[in-house]
Design an enzyme around this catalytic site. Structure first.
Site, PDB file in Angstrom:
ATOM      1  N   ASP A 185       0.867  -1.168   0.000  1.00  0.00           N
ATOM      2  CA  ASP A 185       0.000   0.000   0.000  1.00  0.00           C
ATOM      3  C   ASP A 185       0.915   1.232   0.000  1.00  0.00           C
ATOM      4  OD1 ASP A 185      -2.171   1.636  -0.050  1.00  0.00           O
ATOM      5  OD2 ASP A 185      -3.180   0.757   1.673  1.00  0.00           O
TER       6      ASP A 185
HETATM    7  C1  BGC Z   1      -5.223   3.010   0.190  1.00  0.00           C
HETATM    8  C2  BGC Z   1      -5.360   1.907  -0.824  1.00  0.00           C
HETATM    9  C3  BGC Z   1      -5.301   2.469  -2.212  1.00  0.00           C
HETATM   10  C4  BGC Z   1      -4.017   3.243  -2.379  1.00  0.00           C
HETATM   11  C5  BGC Z   1      -3.830   3.804  -3.769  1.00  0.00           C
HETATM   12  C6  BGC Z   1      -4.050   3.921  -0.098  1.00  0.00           C
HETATM   13  O1  BGC Z   1      -4.094   5.044   0.709  1.00  0.00           O
HETATM   14  O2  BGC Z   1      -5.085   2.439   1.469  1.00  0.00           O
HETATM   15  O3  BGC Z   1      -6.562   1.214  -0.617  1.00  0.00           O
HETATM   16  O4  BGC Z   1      -5.413   1.438  -3.162  1.00  0.00           O
HETATM   17  O5  BGC Z   1      -4.012   4.301  -1.457  1.00  0.00           O
HETATM   18  O6  BGC Z   1      -4.707   4.807  -4.051  1.00  0.00           O
END
Ligand code: BGC
Length: 744
Positions: free
Chosen positions: A289
């Site tokens: 993530d």
């Molecule tokens: C979130 C993810 C997301 C990623 C990309 C993160 O802050 O936890 O779920 O896919 O950002 O946007």
């Protein structure tokens, strides 16, 4: 309406739904592996690390932009993947750099959070889960993928399959609720919808199962907080949906921000190597993530960024999202012998395989056809599908004196801050959705004999609109009041300690209730809410979540009775925040609740039961269940392998005893009466959504599998134990009839 009294064909419910049976974990072909080896042999270390690097672009107010230096990174082969860049024009521009200006012409992956639709926005995932309709959910993911892949994208950061029992955690809106069985079936449906018939088709994207693992259980419901629980509990209640998604063929996995058992997920060999790769046989790639490698420094398990990168690669992370750690430090770590060339090569292989699988080497612009983009986005068939799923996602929580459906002769007072709203209805994580395309409730009800007043804002203490709302209420036969949450208060980083309706909304509803006119409350929100006053005083309550582009039409369909509501809650609604977590499948305690004994498990100021439990939802008709029958009293399960059917099935006859046709979600729960470890008092193991005409009866049969009766035993192995089981069937987790069987 004619009543049909029939005992129609037996419905056989295979507890592994068709999706699960047909799909397979992702496996690269020998031909692709050979192409990967050829390419890998030509790559420099920097180019390899580039394939393990993912950066975001920005959609600023003036349009798409790419951060300073990223184009140079792409040119050098130092950045092999991008996210948040969509639309065919922008993607084409960036892909061109990769395939025309780099040494090896390796195409980029383009990722995006397509969570519940790209341009045509579907209900939020928690809402869709309330449909318990796997076909509809798969269709929704299919449409989302069809649109997103027509807009340049080939990778979505979905499905989010984190089980959560804590509505304080704002991200419950992105998942399928509290139950591992329902969550697993929905995870499969979503993966299948996203990846389509096969990777390589022009409308198929890579799915990314997230957030691995346990992200839905942060302490105190506070986003990004630490997660800890026993391994047995973790495996039984939290891991199943991730595994189901892998078994359905999900090509990629995203790590979570949290730690589990003291190790941050992006550095956890236990999660990424032991469970994901060794036990589940996952052969796709793992991405972190957002900057979660870097965050391991703040977690305090490594001293600096370089060590964080080493921990991540050694644990099994292939791609670094946005952190730039691999790019900055992997070379040095390799020189110092902290990571090996073989590890880097293996991670690169996993990424390249999927680029080959998508067909990007044959045509890097296969997702960049502007004509297709124009014809695909918001296509009428997509809007129709969104309306269909949206209707199915609505849950009727209360309908005293059958005030719903509305009658065409009634004069309606339409009130509330969300009655004439579009911006909030497409919800959080709304892709490339535009709220202007959304149908408001007021628009959905257009043509009705109706007056409108806003009443109050979504937050704040201003009551100046109450007077006008009460005035039009006084002139009406029935009041429809739309209240709920702003889209930005459920989702990432939106944990709350009070999950009531913000501002003076509940007060407005209660004032309207005092008029004595029937009050229908239309809730629009991303998480379960605590609304004791409304629960008691309103005559009817519809939970409509954030339903997306077709919200207003779908709600109007239900209000008018053009669609008979059939949704069931995927997550319990607490009576008060102090009950949290409150969920249906709790373990047996040594002192189960007894109203006549002080010394049992309960609160002295609140009931144990939620306001509305998991699996609950009403209909405009009524259903009657017979007591379930088991095919045998004693089943032999010895020697039956995991996943296979044991020779016992349970059947029940469900009848529509009301006046209109309706769908019912027939739910099967089991309880293992004695186990070597404590067992849940009830655990969902099957369900079937059936349509019954008035007076119609149908027999529904559930075949039990060995897995349904298995659990993590005291010796940590997974399997069955002989003994007695209660098999319960009903239309809600708190309304079941049961039969006892013995398994030996
Ligand atoms: C979130 C993810 C997301 C990623 C990309 C993160 O802050 O936890 O779920 O896919 O950002 O946007």
């Amino acid at each position: 309406m004619q009543s049909i009294k029939s005992l129609s064909t037996t419905v056989i419910v295979l507890l592994c739904c068709l999706t699960g049976l047909l799909a397979q974990p992702y496996r690269p072909s020998a031909a692709i592996n050979a192409r990967v080896e050829t390419l890998l042999s030509k790559m420099t270390l920097e180019e390899k690390i580039g394939q393990l690097t993912l950066y975001t672009t920005d959609w600023g107010s003036t349009g798409p932009t790419i951060r300073e230096g990223y184009k140079d990174d792409i040119r050098k082969g130092a950045c092999g993947n991008l996210f948040n860049s969509h639309s065919t024009a922008f993607v084409r521009e960036l892909q061109k750099v990769a395939v025309e200006e780099t040494r090896l012409k390796i195409p980029l992956l383009f990722g995006f959070d397509v969570i519940h639709g790209y341009k045509t926005i579907f209900p939020i995932p928690l809402g869709e889960a309330a449909s318990w309709d796997l076909e509809a959910i798969e269709k929704s993911a299919r449409v989302a993928s069809t649109e997103a892949s027509a807009a340049g994208l080939n990778w979505t950061f979905a499905p989010m399959v984190d089980i959560s029992r804590d509505p304080r955690w704002g991200r419950v809106m992105e998942g399928a609720g509290e139950d591992p069985y329902l969550g697993s079936r929905i995870a499969e449906a979503r993966v299948k919808g996203i990846q389509g018939k096969k990777l390589g088709d022009p409308d198929a994207m890579l799915a990314c199962v997230k957030h691995f693992a346990g992200y839905g259980a942060p302490m105190g419901g506070r986003d990004y907080n630490t997660v800890d629980m026993s391994e047995k509990y973790f495996r039984e209640f939290y891991l199943p949906p991730y595994q189901a998604a892998i078994n359905a063929g999900a090509a990629t996995v995203m790590t979570s921000f949290n730690d589990y058992d003291g190790i941050p997920a992006s550095g956890s060999k236990f999660l990424l190597d032991q469970i994901l790769r060794k036990e589940w046989g996952f052969e796709g790639f793992v991405v972190t993530d957002y900057t979660s490698i870097n965050e391991m420094v703040m977690h305090g398990v490594v001293a600096n960024d370089k060590e964080a990168g080493e921990l991540a690669l050694n644990a099994g992370v292939d791609m670094d999202m946005q952190g730039g750690i691999y790019q900055a430090y992997l070379k040095k770590s390799l020189q110092e012998g902290k990571v090996t060339q073989a590890q880097i090569d293996e991670a690169v292989r996993r990424v390249l395989r999927l680029k080959f699988e998508l067909g990007l080497f044959e045509d890097p612009y296969k997702f960049c056809n502007a004509e297709r983009e124009k014809n695909t986005l918001l296509a009428p068939a997509h809007r129709a599908a969104a309306r269909e799923v949206a209707r199915k996602s609505i849950v009727l929580l209360k309908n005293d004196q059958e005030v719903l459906p509305l009658k065409p002769s009634q004069k309606i007072a339409l009130i509330g801050p969300l009655a004439d709203n579009k911006t909030e209805l497409i919800g959080n994580w709304n892709g490339a959705g535009n709220f202007n395309d959304c149908v408001s409730l007021k628009e959905g009800l257009s043509g009705a004999n109706m007056q409108y007043a806003k009443g109050c804002e979504l937050d704040g203490a201003d009551r100046s609109g109450f007077q006008e709302a009460l005035r039009i209420a006084g002139q009406s036969d029935i009041i429809v009041v739309a209240v709920g949450e702003k889209a930005n208060i459920s989702g990432e980083a939106t944990s709350k300690t009070q999950i009531n309706l913000p501002g003076v909304q509940e007060e407005l509803v209660l004032e309207l209730c005092k008029t004595g006119k029937p009050v229908v409350v239309v809730l629009m929100n991303g998480r379960p809410v605590v609304i004791p006053g409304i629960a008691e005083k309103a005559n009817a309550i519809l939970e409509t979540w954030w339903l997306g582009t077709e919200a207003g039409n779908a709600i109007a369909d239900v209000l008018w009775g053009k669609y008979n509501p059939s949704g069931k809650l995927p997550m319990s609604f607490p009576r008060s925040e102090g009950q949290i977590p409150v969920f249906y499948n709790e373990k047996s305690t040594g002192r189960p609740f007894d109203p006549n004994s002080k010394w049992t498990s309960k609160y002295i100021d609140e009931s144990n039961s939620p306001q509305w439990p998991f699996g609950y939802g009403l209909s405009y008709t009524s259903f009657a269940y017979t007591t379930p029958k088991a095919s045998v009293e004693t089943a032999t399960t010895r020697g039956i392998p995991s996943g296979k059917q044991v020779k016992v099935w349970v059947s029940v006859t469900v009848s529509n005893t009301g006046k209109v046709a309706g769908e019912e979600v027939v739910q099967l729960y089991i309880r293992d009466l004695v186990g070597s470890t404590t067992r849940p008092v009830k655990a969902l193991k099957g369900f079937r959504k059936i349509m019954l005409q008035p007076g119609e009866s149908r027999e529904v049969r559930f075949d039990l599998t060995a897995d349904d009766l298995s659990f993590y035993r005291s010796d940590n192995t997974f399997g069955m134990e002989p003994g007695e089981f209660d098999i319960m069937v009903g239309g809600s987790s708190n309304d079941v009839k049961s039969v006892r069987i013995r398994v030996n």
